[in-house]
Design a protein around this motif. Sequence first.
Motif, PDB file in Angstrom:
ATOM      1  N   TYR A 268     -23.111   0.056  15.516  1.00 21.49           N
ATOM      2  CA  TYR A 268     -24.242  -0.189  14.614  1.00 21.49           C
ATOM      3  C   TYR A 268     -25.181   1.007  14.606  1.00 21.49           C
ATOM      4  N   TRP A 269     -25.540   1.512  15.775  1.00 16.34           N
ATOM      5  CA  TRP A 269     -26.514   2.607  15.874  1.00 16.34           C
ATOM      6  C   TRP A 269     -26.002   3.858  15.159  1.00 16.34           C
ATOM      7  N   ILE A 270     -24.760   4.242  15.455  1.00 20.90           N
ATOM      8  CA  ILE A 270     -24.203   5.453  14.848  1.00 20.90           C
ATOM      9  C   ILE A 270     -23.961   5.249  13.358  1.00 20.90           C
ATOM     10  N   GLY A 271     -23.377   4.118  12.996  1.00 25.48           N
ATOM     11  CA  GLY A 271     -23.037   3.868  11.605  1.00 25.48           C
ATOM     12  C   GLY A 271     -24.244   3.777  10.695  1.00 25.48           C
ATOM     13  N   ASP A 272     -25.289   3.079  11.128  1.00 26.76           N
ATOM     14  CA  ASP A 272     -26.462   2.935  10.279  1.00 26.76           C
ATOM     15  C   ASP A 272     -27.214   4.253  10.105  1.00 26.76           C
ATOM     16  N   PHE A 273     -27.303   5.036  11.165  1.00 22.36           N
ATOM     17  CA  PHE A 273     -27.964   6.331  11.033  1.00 22.36           C
ATOM     18  C   PHE A 273     -27.151   7.272  10.145  1.00 22.36           C
ATOM     19  N   ALA A 274     -25.829   7.213  10.256  1.00 23.00           N
ATOM     20  CA  ALA A 274     -24.985   8.032   9.379  1.00 23.00           C
ATOM     21  C   ALA A 274     -25.177   7.618   7.927  1.00 23.00           C
ATOM     22  N   ASN A 275     -25.222   6.316   7.679  1.00 25.08           N
ATOM     23  CA  ASN A 275     -25.423   5.798   6.329  1.00 25.08           C
ATOM     24  C   ASN A 275     -26.760   6.275   5.748  1.00 25.08           C
TER      25      ASN A 275
ATOM     26  N   GLY B 245     -35.375  -9.101   7.003  1.00 24.10           N
ATOM     27  CA  GLY B 245     -34.088  -9.542   6.472  1.00 24.10           C
ATOM     28  C   GLY B 245     -32.930  -8.782   7.081  1.00 24.10           C
ATOM     29  N   MET B 246     -33.106  -7.480   7.254  1.00 23.09           N
ATOM     30  CA  MET B 246     -32.058  -6.653   7.851  1.00 23.09           C
ATOM     31  C   MET B 246     -31.784  -7.075   9.292  1.00 23.09           C
ATOM     32  N   VAL B 247     -32.838  -7.321  10.058  1.00 23.39           N
ATOM     33  CA  VAL B 247     -32.671  -7.746  11.455  1.00 23.39           C
ATOM     34  C   VAL B 247     -31.975  -9.102  11.515  1.00 23.39           C
ATOM     35  N   ALA B 248     -32.348 -10.029  10.615  1.00 25.11           N
ATOM     36  CA  ALA B 248     -31.725 -11.352  10.604  1.00 25.11           C
ATOM     37  C   ALA B 248     -30.229 -11.258  10.342  1.00 25.11           C
ATOM     38  N   VAL B 249     -29.847 -10.405   9.390  1.00 28.71           N
ATOM     39  CA  VAL B 249     -28.426 -10.234   9.068  1.00 28.71           C
ATOM     40  C   VAL B 249     -27.672  -9.656  10.264  1.00 28.71           C
ATOM     41  N   LEU B 250     -28.258  -8.681  10.929  1.00 30.35           N
ATOM     42  CA  LEU B 250     -27.610  -8.062  12.084  1.00 30.35           C
ATOM     43  C   LEU B 250     -27.425  -9.062  13.217  1.00 30.35           C
ATOM     44  N   LEU B 251     -28.437  -9.884  13.471  1.00 28.98           N
ATOM     45  CA  LEU B 251     -28.311 -10.885  14.531  1.00 28.98           C
ATOM     46  C   LEU B 251     -27.234 -11.905  14.189  1.00 28.98           C
ATOM     47  N   CYS B 252     -27.175 -12.326  12.927  1.00 25.15           N
ATOM     48  CA  CYS B 252     -26.132 -13.273  12.522  1.00 25.15           C
ATOM     49  C   CYS B 252     -24.744 -12.669  12.698  1.00 25.15           C
TER      50      CYS B 252
ATOM     51  N   TYR C 282     -25.809  -2.996   5.411  1.00 22.41           N
ATOM     52  CA  TYR C 282     -25.778  -1.635   4.867  1.00 22.41           C
ATOM     53  C   TYR C 282     -26.481  -1.573   3.516  1.00 22.41           C
ATOM     54  N   ILE C 283     -26.417  -2.648   2.746  1.00 21.29           N
ATOM     55  CA  ILE C 283     -27.164  -2.692   1.490  1.00 21.29           C
ATOM     56  C   ILE C 283     -28.664  -2.656   1.777  1.00 21.29           C
ATOM     57  N   PHE C 284     -29.102  -3.394   2.801  1.00 19.53           N
ATOM     58  CA  PHE C 284     -30.498  -3.317   3.225  1.00 19.53           C
ATOM     59  C   PHE C 284     -30.850  -1.873   3.589  1.00 19.53           C
ATOM     60  N   GLY C 285     -29.967  -1.225   4.343  1.00 19.01           N
ATOM     61  CA  GLY C 285     -30.224   0.156   4.747  1.00 19.01           C
ATOM     62  C   GLY C 285     -30.316   1.093   3.558  1.00 19.01           C
ATOM     63  N   ASP C 286     -29.438   0.889   2.564  1.00 22.64           N
ATOM     64  CA  ASP C 286     -29.477   1.719   1.352  1.00 22.64           C
ATOM     65  C   ASP C 286     -30.801   1.545   0.609  1.00 22.64           C
ATOM     66  N   VAL C 287     -31.223   0.299   0.455  1.00 21.68           N
ATOM     67  CA  VAL C 287     -32.464   0.024  -0.273  1.00 21.68           C
ATOM     68  C   VAL C 287     -33.663   0.616   0.459  1.00 21.68           C
ATOM     69  N   LEU C 288     -33.721   0.432   1.765  1.00 21.97           N
ATOM     70  CA  LEU C 288     -34.834   0.968   2.553  1.00 21.97           C
ATOM     71  C   LEU C 288     -34.894   2.484   2.451  1.00 21.97           C
ATOM     72  N   THR C 289     -33.747   3.145   2.555  1.00 24.52           N
ATOM     73  CA  THR C 289     -33.726   4.612   2.489  1.00 24.52           C
ATOM     74  C   THR C 289     -34.084   5.106   1.103  1.00 24.52           C
ATOM     75  N   GLU C 290     -33.546   4.464   0.084  1.00 23.04           N
ATOM     76  CA  GLU C 290     -33.789   4.895  -1.293  1.00 23.04           C
ATOM     77  C   GLU C 290     -35.256   4.759  -1.688  1.00 23.04           C
ATOM     78  N   VAL C 291     -35.874   3.654  -1.328  1.00 24.10           N
ATOM     79  CA  VAL C 291     -37.244   3.388  -1.761  1.00 24.10           C
ATOM     80  C   VAL C 291     -38.271   3.997  -0.804  1.00 24.10           C
ATOM     81  N   TYR C 292     -38.075   3.788   0.496  1.00 22.24           N
ATOM     82  CA  TYR C 292     -39.106   4.159   1.478  1.00 22.24           C
ATOM     83  C   TYR C 292     -38.781   5.433   2.252  1.00 22.24           C
TER      84      TYR C 292
END
Length: 251
Positions: free
Chosen positions: A136-143, A23-30, A63-73
């Motif tokens: 994207y690379w810097i922002g997502d890793f910072a998040n 889902g995260m990859v699909a959103v990024l491609l869109c 970023y919501i996908f990133g938050d969920v992935l980091t929080e849970v996994y």
Amino acid sequence: MSASAPSAAPLRGFRYYDLLVGGMVAVLLCSNLIGPAKVCTVTLPLLGALTFGAGNLFFPISYIFGDVLTEVYGYARARRAIWAGFGAMLFATFMTQVILRMPASPSEPFNAQLQPALEVVFGGTWRIALASLVAYWIGDFANSFVMAKMKLLTRGRMLWTRTIGSTLVGQGVDSLTFYPIAFIGIWEGQTIVKVIAFNWLMKVTVEVVFTPLTYAVVGFLKRHEGVDTFDEGTHFNPFSLKDEGELRRVE
């Protein structure tokens, strides 16, 4: 929801992790293939007319996908998702340029309409493509980094502080990276500053509005996966793909 002592061995067989990465990859491609092609204007009560790039509708969701992935996994598994998204964006950017440069067959009349349209929609400048990938690379890793560190500081409590705090940093870094790379020397400096401020505010607002949904999704995943991950001892090297993170069973 309560977490027991850390498990002695890492737990495997997550049921929903792969779906979240997809889902995260699909959103990024869109956001990169659909969003940059259109500038939108909407009129809101009290605020009046607001103009923004359509891609901004997608990035807060990523970023919501990133938050969920980091929080849970945990950070390490979110790191793998970030690299998957980066690879997909890089491949899509490369292939769009290949398709645009392939000679169109003169025997097909529709190509006379299609080729110019493809060039308008997908033929963004190299600066915009580069800016999008780097931001994207810097922002997502910072998040993800801020999210994981704040979880340790708060001992897993007050999820809203982590989702909003990490977005403040991640989206700020993203906007501060993207717009100067893409438009410095093209737009006036004052315009760049205004666009950065507006887009940062809009993305953070989306995160705040979606906080109840984030709580619901995180709670569902922790219960059904049976884990809650804390990044004690995790190496935060963004270039590593090592599976790390202290997995705690959730009863």
